[in-house]
Design a protein around this motif. Structure first.
Motif, short mmCIF file in Angstrom:
data_model
loop_
_atom_site.label_atom_id
_atom_site.label_comp_id
_atom_site.label_asym_id
_atom_site.label_seq_id
_atom_site.Cartn_x
_atom_site.Cartn_y
_atom_site.Cartn_z
N LEU A 122 -27.88 34.40 -7.48
CA LEU A 122 -27.50 34.78 -6.12
C LEU A 122 -27.59 33.58 -5.17
N HIS A 123 -28.72 32.88 -5.20
CA HIS A 123 -28.91 31.75 -4.30
C HIS A 123 -27.92 30.62 -4.62
N SER A 124 -27.71 30.40 -5.91
CA SER A 124 -26.73 29.39 -6.33
C SER A 124 -25.33 29.77 -5.86
N ALA A 125 -25.03 31.06 -5.95
CA ALA A 125 -23.70 31.54 -5.56
C ALA A 125 -23.47 31.40 -4.06
N ILE A 126 -24.52 31.69 -3.27
CA ILE A 126 -24.40 31.56 -1.81
C ILE A 126 -24.13 30.10 -1.44
N LEU A 127 -24.88 29.18 -2.07
CA LEU A 127 -24.69 27.76 -1.79
C LEU A 127 -23.28 27.32 -2.17
#
Length: 519
Positions: A377-382
């Motif tokens: 999720l965090h990787s995707a947001i970035l």
């Protein structure tokens, strides 16, 4: 890893490879025919419709992308009642969101077409195709829980057999409708026929494998939906990032440079996308398996699965993607014919970003199986934030080429962040992990990549004959991969565990039993 789980993964991966390669071949053969019949502009519209479906799919709050994991868990616990609750609750959930979905698509049609520069006066069939695609998506999504059961119970072999069979009515229907004067409406009818046929087959075999399966909306459980939603919402952000990264680029290409440019961009990116699919086939069987291992608290086996999976992924992905990067102009000539050099450049620009993005595939699946989707999720947001900013900036300044560079850069940022944070969680040094899994295949392929890139730039990228291009491409493929395999063996990339895995796995055992009668 237990022999049963290992062989299950290998068997399912084998069928995934066969099924996906078959569908890739059919797709590659159909695309030149479709473009030739419907034209550059209409094919661009058809490509954009798939982008819109991806965005509408986000409105299910992640229920659809969560089926496999929860069905796998229930199946591992032999809880058939829960499986029925999951799929029937999903059906009722989609039933209730169908109306809002259609209303959004109806009232937003004018704005969407205006942004994408789709002229309904010169392309009247675009409106029909737009509404048809939305209705088809809603219909299949509602029943997707039942068709996903085969993946959840790890019968990927059946799933891929169905995928192969479905290509037959798809090809027949596509040729029939286009030869009889249909355009976008013909593509819609062909897609609808093959999709519904595949859905019926999937549900039929799901019932055969799981006789207790039943269609009963009264089994709806809000408790089941609320259990699925938190996990699904986390994955949904990752799905949004995938759509932004791999599909929204086409929308911005249309906005900045027109619908016709979408076709050239689509062909270049799809070349990478379809080749990228081949190594990612290793992952199709991992989510159910990782969920099972996590449920059984087999942490060491789960890490071993992660390392081996990444190692084998690198062996396949690195040479495939770099070969595409060196020969994209030749491939485009052989595939589409003269006049598509722009697509060749698009493919070359995107290839590095696609390759780096592939490397984290196993880690993402393992993290999801561990019920830790927040790392993805965090990787995707970035990735999404970097993507949007760069695509708008570069697209405005440099058009279609700028968008390709923006996508390639954004594809590198998220994976780097994921590797660092996930390895911090599992307390394993990321640098050493990547060195053991990736560095030797990279060394084995680097020399050949540079050599053929230079040779093609100076001698062969200007070839304008399909047959000549095909001969050159074949010779380069044989030489490139022969050198790669030789150097990979010399570098001793495979250890004793890898060799044992090959010699005693499901596929090799089947081969020995069939041809040599060795038990």
């Amino acid at each position: 890893m237990s022999t049963a789980i290992r062989d299950k993964i290998i068997r399912n991966t084998l069928y995934s490879i066969i099924g996906r390669i078959w569908t890739i071949i059919i797709g590659l053969l159909l695309i030149p025919y479709i473009v030739n019949i419907v034209g550059i502009e209409r094919f661009g519209v058809w490509s954009l419709l798939s982008v819109l479906v991806g965005y509408f799919a986000l409105l299910d709050f992640g229920v659809g992308v969560s089926y496999t994991r929860f069905i796998a868990e229930a199946y591992a616990q032999k809880n058939d009642i829960e499986i029925n609750r999951i799929v029937n609750s999903g059906f009722v959930f989609y039933f209730f969101i169908a109306v809002p979905l259609f209303l959004i698509s109806y009232f937003g049609q004018g704005i969407i077409f205006s942004f994408l520069q789709i002229d309904v006066h010169s392309l009247p069939d675009a409106v029909f195709a737009y509404y048809g695609v939305i209705i088809l998506f809603i219909s299949t999504a509602a029943m997707s829980g039942f068709s996903t059961i085969l993946q959840g119970i790890q019968r990927i072999d059946i799933t891929n057999k169905v995928a192969i069979v479905v290509t037959i009515p798809n090809v027949i229907a596509t040729v029939y409708f286009l030869q009889n004067g249909f355009k976008l409406d013909g593509l819609l009818w062909a897609t609808s026929i093959s999709t519904m046929f595949g859905l019926v087959l999937s549900i039929y075999f799901a019932k055969k494998c799981l006789p207790s399966l039943q269609f009963n909306p009264l089994l709806f459980s809000w408790k089941t939906i609320t259990r699925i939603l938190p996990f699904g919402l986390k994955l949904q952000f990752a799905k949004l990032a995938d759509i932004i990264t791999f599909q929204t680029d086409r929308a911005f290409v249309s906005y900045f440079t027109g619908v016709s440019s979408v076709t050239y961009y689509h062909l270049g990116s799809q070349l990478n996308w379809r080749i990228r699919d081949i190594p990612l086939l290793l992952l199709t069987s991992l989510l159910p398996a990782t969920s099972e291992l996590h449920t059984l608290n087999e942490k060491d086996k789960l890490y071993n699965l992660y390392f081996r999976g990444t190692k084998y992924l690198a062996v396949i992905a690195i040479p495939l993607m770099l070969f595409i990067g060196t020969t994209s102009h030749l491939i485009m000539m052989v595939w589409m014919g003269p006049g598509y050099s722009l697509s060749g450049y698009i493919s070359q620009i995107l290839v590095v970003g696609y390759l780096i993005n592939v490397f984290v595939g196993v880690g993402v699946i393992v993290a999801a199986g561990m019920n830790k989707p927040e790392y993805q999720l965090h990787s995707a947001i970035l990735t999404s934030v970097v993507n949007i900013v760069l695509v708008i900036f570069c697209g405005k300044l440099w058009g279609i080429i700028g968008i390709a560079f923006a996508i390639s850069i954004s594809l590198m940022v998220g994976p780097v962040y994921f590797v660092v944070t996930f390895h911090r969680h599992i307390q394993n040094p990321a640098g050493q992990f990547l060195k053991n899994a990736v560095i030797k295949p990279l060394k084995a392929v680097l020399g050949g990549t540079i050599f053929f890139l230079v040779v093609n730039i100076y001698y062969f990228n200007s070839v304008d004959n399909r047959f000549t291009g095909g001969v050159i491409l074949f010779l380069e493929l044989v030489i490139f991969f022969s050198i790669y395999i030789f150097l990979l063996i010399k570098l001793s990339h495979f250890d004793d565990v890898d060799k044992e895995l090959f010699m005693n796995n499901y596929l090799w055992s089947k081969f020995k039993n069939k041809w040599f009668h060795i038990k």
